[in-house]
Scaffold this motif. Sequence first.
Motif, PDB file in Angstrom:
ATOM      1  N   LEU A 187      -0.072   5.095 -50.243  1.00 35.75           N
ATOM      2  CA  LEU A 187       0.934   6.087 -49.882  1.00 35.75           C
ATOM      3  C   LEU A 187       2.091   5.544 -49.058  1.00 35.75           C
ATOM      4  CD1 LEU A 187      -1.346   9.155 -49.016  1.00 35.75           C
ATOM      5  CD2 LEU A 187      -0.457   8.401 -51.225  1.00 35.75           C
ATOM      6  N   PRO A 206       0.458   9.110 -58.172  1.00 41.72           N
ATOM      7  CA  PRO A 206       1.588   9.954 -57.744  1.00 41.72           C
ATOM      8  C   PRO A 206       2.927   9.236 -57.734  1.00 41.72           C
ATOM      9  CG  PRO A 206       0.296   9.287 -55.847  1.00 41.72           C
ATOM     10  CD  PRO A 206      -0.450   8.793 -57.060  1.00 41.72           C
ATOM     11  N   LEU A 208       5.260   3.825 -48.560  1.00 43.10           N
ATOM     12  CA  LEU A 208       6.338   3.370 -49.433  1.00 43.10           C
ATOM     13  C   LEU A 208       6.890   2.012 -49.015  1.00 43.10           C
ATOM     14  CD1 LEU A 208       8.198   6.747 -50.016  1.00 43.10           C
ATOM     15  CD2 LEU A 208       6.769   5.501 -51.647  1.00 43.10           C
ATOM     16  N   LEU A 216       5.078  10.600 -49.977  1.00 44.60           N
ATOM     17  CA  LEU A 216       3.989  10.725 -50.950  1.00 44.60           C
ATOM     18  C   LEU A 216       2.899  11.702 -50.512  1.00 44.60           C
ATOM     19  CD1 LEU A 216       3.572   7.083 -52.252  1.00 44.60           C
ATOM     20  CD2 LEU A 216       4.179   9.087 -53.590  1.00 44.60           C
ATOM     21  N   GLY A 226       3.925   6.052 -56.096  1.00 47.11           N
ATOM     22  CA  GLY A 226       4.424   5.264 -54.974  1.00 47.11           C
ATOM     23  C   GLY A 226       4.989   3.923 -55.394  1.00 47.11           C
TER      24      GLY A 226
END
Length: 279
Positions: free
Chosen positions: A31, A58, A33, A10, A60
């Motif tokens: 961020l 974004p 994962l 990410l 995740g």
Amino acid sequence: MSAIDTLPPLRDVIAQHGLSARKALGQNFLLDLNLTSKIARAAGDLTGSDVLEIGPGPGGLTRGLLAEGARHVLAIEKDARCLPALDEIAQAYPGRLTVLNADALQVDPLAHLTPPIKVVANLPYNVGTELLIRWLTPADWPPVWDSLTLMFQREVAERIVATPGSKAYGRLALLAQWRCEARIVMHLPPSAFTPPPKVSSAVVHITALPEPRYPADPVLLERLVAKAFNQRRKMLRSALKGLAPDLEDRLLAAGIQPTDRAETVGLEQFCALARSLKS
């Protein structure tokens, strides 16, 4: 950080697309994962379910949901800057991700989802509580969703699971616990996010009960508890003044002393008072 799919980490995604979290949108990106997959697993078995996600950023958590087997994910994202990153996820999971560039408060997700439905989201701080109230107070019950697995500021999460007499007890606790089981399943420190918020966060898992614990009209109950806790330091006969000319008699009939304060009154008593006020 272990990979959960073939997509880039990410941090690389954020750098590639120039994504910086915007305070005005209540954004704090998660961020790791491994953590997003853990949140997805906290929602239970996702195979065979559609999932509604609000504010994917974004992507995740989106990736975690898809990797954990969600049948289909509807991700509603207000920030158009995030769309290219989310489109890359859609290409990696063909036919399983729909992204809407919209305000979650203005969208009817049922047009894009098929039951059974789970809601899983790292909710933007500025709309999280309003969305939760909407999900907890539909006109019909059981609701269209089976469960809500939601990340909030820790203070908000504690308000959802609070008990009478505690400082956190109030409107959210009553509405959540009236027709649901609610529990905190994860705690996350500020350092887990980019940028780090000033407060800790927690994930709450809420499952819908088949029937409310006590009968009451949802609209009236919501208005009643909102009014009661808006002036939580006042005695209820003062906080609820004007609801009925014989308010004190109705309070007593519901098992509430007129001198009680809202934070000491249980769910069963509030429901009894709501039924009385409707009659």
